[in-house]
Design a protein around this motif. Sequence first.
Motif, mmCIF file in Angstrom:
data_model
loop_
_atom_site.group_PDB
_atom_site.id
_atom_site.type_symbol
_atom_site.label_atom_id
_atom_site.label_comp_id
_atom_site.label_asym_id
_atom_site.label_seq_id
_atom_site.Cartn_x
_atom_site.Cartn_y
_atom_site.Cartn_z
ATOM 1 N N LYS A 1 -0.948 -6.326 -15.192
ATOM 2 C CA LYS A 1 -1.773 -5.243 -14.743
ATOM 3 C C LYS A 1 -1.938 -5.128 -13.248
ATOM 4 C CE LYS A 1 -4.672 -4.557 -19.008
ATOM 5 N NZ LYS A 1 -6.126 -4.596 -19.408
ATOM 6 N N VAL A 2 -1.720 -3.987 -12.598
ATOM 7 C CA VAL A 2 -1.741 -3.705 -11.195
ATOM 8 C C VAL A 2 -3.457 -3.780 -10.856
ATOM 9 C CG1 VAL A 2 -1.514 -2.032 -9.464
ATOM 10 C CG2 VAL A 2 0.157 -2.477 -10.886
ATOM 11 N N THR A 3 -3.938 -4.457 -9.690
ATOM 12 C CA THR A 3 -5.114 -4.162 -9.239
ATOM 13 C C THR A 3 -5.151 -3.320 -7.822
ATOM 14 O OG1 THR A 3 -5.476 -6.165 -8.162
ATOM 15 C CG2 THR A 3 -5.825 -6.296 -10.445
ATOM 16 N N VAL B 1 -6.827 -0.299 -12.843
ATOM 17 C CA VAL B 1 -7.068 0.964 -12.621
ATOM 18 C C VAL B 1 -8.227 1.561 -13.690
ATOM 19 C CG1 VAL B 1 -6.006 3.459 -13.647
ATOM 20 C CG2 VAL B 1 -4.740 1.658 -12.340
ATOM 21 N N ASP B 2 -8.212 0.843 -14.816
ATOM 22 C CA ASP B 2 -9.370 1.555 -15.864
ATOM 23 C C ASP B 2 -10.490 0.848 -15.337
ATOM 24 O OD1 ASP B 2 -7.542 2.348 -17.504
ATOM 25 O OD2 ASP B 2 -7.524 0.642 -18.685
ATOM 26 N N THR C 1 0.875 -1.250 -0.090
ATOM 27 C CA THR C 1 -0.059 -0.257 -0.097
ATOM 28 C C THR C 1 0.939 1.331 0.051
ATOM 29 O OG1 THR C 1 -1.859 0.958 1.089
ATOM 30 C CG2 THR C 1 -0.066 0.250 2.572
ATOM 31 N N PHE C 2 0.252 2.539 0.032
ATOM 32 C CA PHE C 2 1.023 3.595 0.116
ATOM 33 C C PHE C 2 1.066 3.925 1.532
ATOM 34 C CE2 PHE C 2 -1.050 3.463 -4.144
ATOM 35 C CZ PHE C 2 -0.255 4.073 -4.816
ATOM 36 N N GLY C 3 2.479 4.035 2.076
ATOM 37 C CA GLY C 3 2.884 4.487 3.336
ATOM 38 C C GLY C 3 3.504 5.674 3.709
ATOM 39 N N PRO C 4 4.816 5.688 4.383
ATOM 40 C CA PRO C 4 5.393 6.909 4.648
ATOM 41 C C PRO C 4 5.704 7.593 3.141
ATOM 42 C CG PRO C 4 6.290 5.153 6.112
ATOM 43 C CD PRO C 4 5.341 4.364 4.856
ATOM 44 N N ARG C 5 5.564 8.813 3.394
ATOM 45 C CA ARG C 5 5.919 9.680 2.316
ATOM 46 C C ARG C 5 5.089 9.534 1.003
ATOM 47 N NH1 ARG C 5 9.937 7.361 4.529
ATOM 48 N NH2 ARG C 5 10.338 5.724 2.464
#
Length: 392
Positions: free
Chosen positions: A200-202, A148-149, A87-91
């Motif tokens: 593809k990223v999900t 993403v789409d 996931t999106f963590g620090p910074r």
Amino acid sequence: MQTIPVSWTAASARRMDRQGLLTPFPAGDTSPADVAGRMLGAHAQVASAAELSLALRLDGATRTAVRDALTGGPGSGRGPRPTLVKTFGPRGTIHLLPARDLSWWTGALGALPERAGALGPEAGMTAAQTDEVVAAIGDALSGAELTVDELTEAIVARTGSWAADPVLPAFQTMWPRWRQITHTAAHRGVLAFGQDRGRKVTYTNPGSAPASPTRSLRELVTRYLHAYGPATAHDFASWLAAPKGWAAALFASLAEQGRIEEAPFMSGRAWLAAGDTAFPDEPARGVRLLPYFDAYVIAGRPREELFPGAAAARALSRGQAGNRPVLLVDGVVAGVWHQRRSGRRVALTVEPLGRLGAAHRRALAEQAERTGAILEAAAELTLGEVAVGPHA
């Protein structure tokens, strides 16, 4: 209360010991998620770097152990629940975090002050629009893994076409408006990475509601100081990409509560978790090959001690750590390195910034072999100039 100044040597040795960089943690007692917890996350913008960061701290582990922790192991969803979350963590950068810690991580990250957007009104989003898109993301991803789409279509269906306006310049194309708050959705606990679908990223909803911001920030600060203390509020702000004044006020509040305490560190003063004042008597010894954006070099301060002399010029990019994999000798950066994989072999080029004695050369050869084992390849070590640039 710490009264004798803590030296750089003692601080470095304690940080390395607590991260498994002096002696790797025993695999039977420690999991990749445990290691990620001790490090406060593994930077995963480059997936192989995160795998190496975690596995090198775990005795006998390979990249497969990290991948299994992230996916739940072999099979198609019928194995154990994943113990790591991407996931999106620090910074606001991609990290691997322990699944069990996600609630307080999102509680803390969601409490960070919003930074002023760099986009103009024609491309930006209002607070109300942000809230609307976050709610749409949480609903669309609940029990689903979307590309993403697919997620863009789901957001538009729940909000309006404005959310997909192509206003964000990215990689010679334009991204839809909503993507500027991807990390915000992650920090509010409704978005994390799912399993890749081919190339593809999900994304998915991790289903872990953020904990209390007050408790979460307290948890984050005390764990940060346990891993990287002594450290200043400024150090913490830089590591987290948070406003310095906000961090100073947070530390002052925690000090009033008796959660943290100030101590002499080198020629100044810095903070420790309350009562956590024991430091090793022996300095750090050993050689390690740390990958891109390894937690030890990202969080390690003061930079001039961690990157002494020529290391600052060679291993930092405009003062930023992590853009180059580094050779660590006795707790300080002493060179850079690069890997090039070809099938089942990986060529490691290591550029020391000074002379390596016989003992360090032997240790380096062992670390090269260990790096190859983690990457599940046969390693070939060469000492020489690393000719490629940062992030190559």
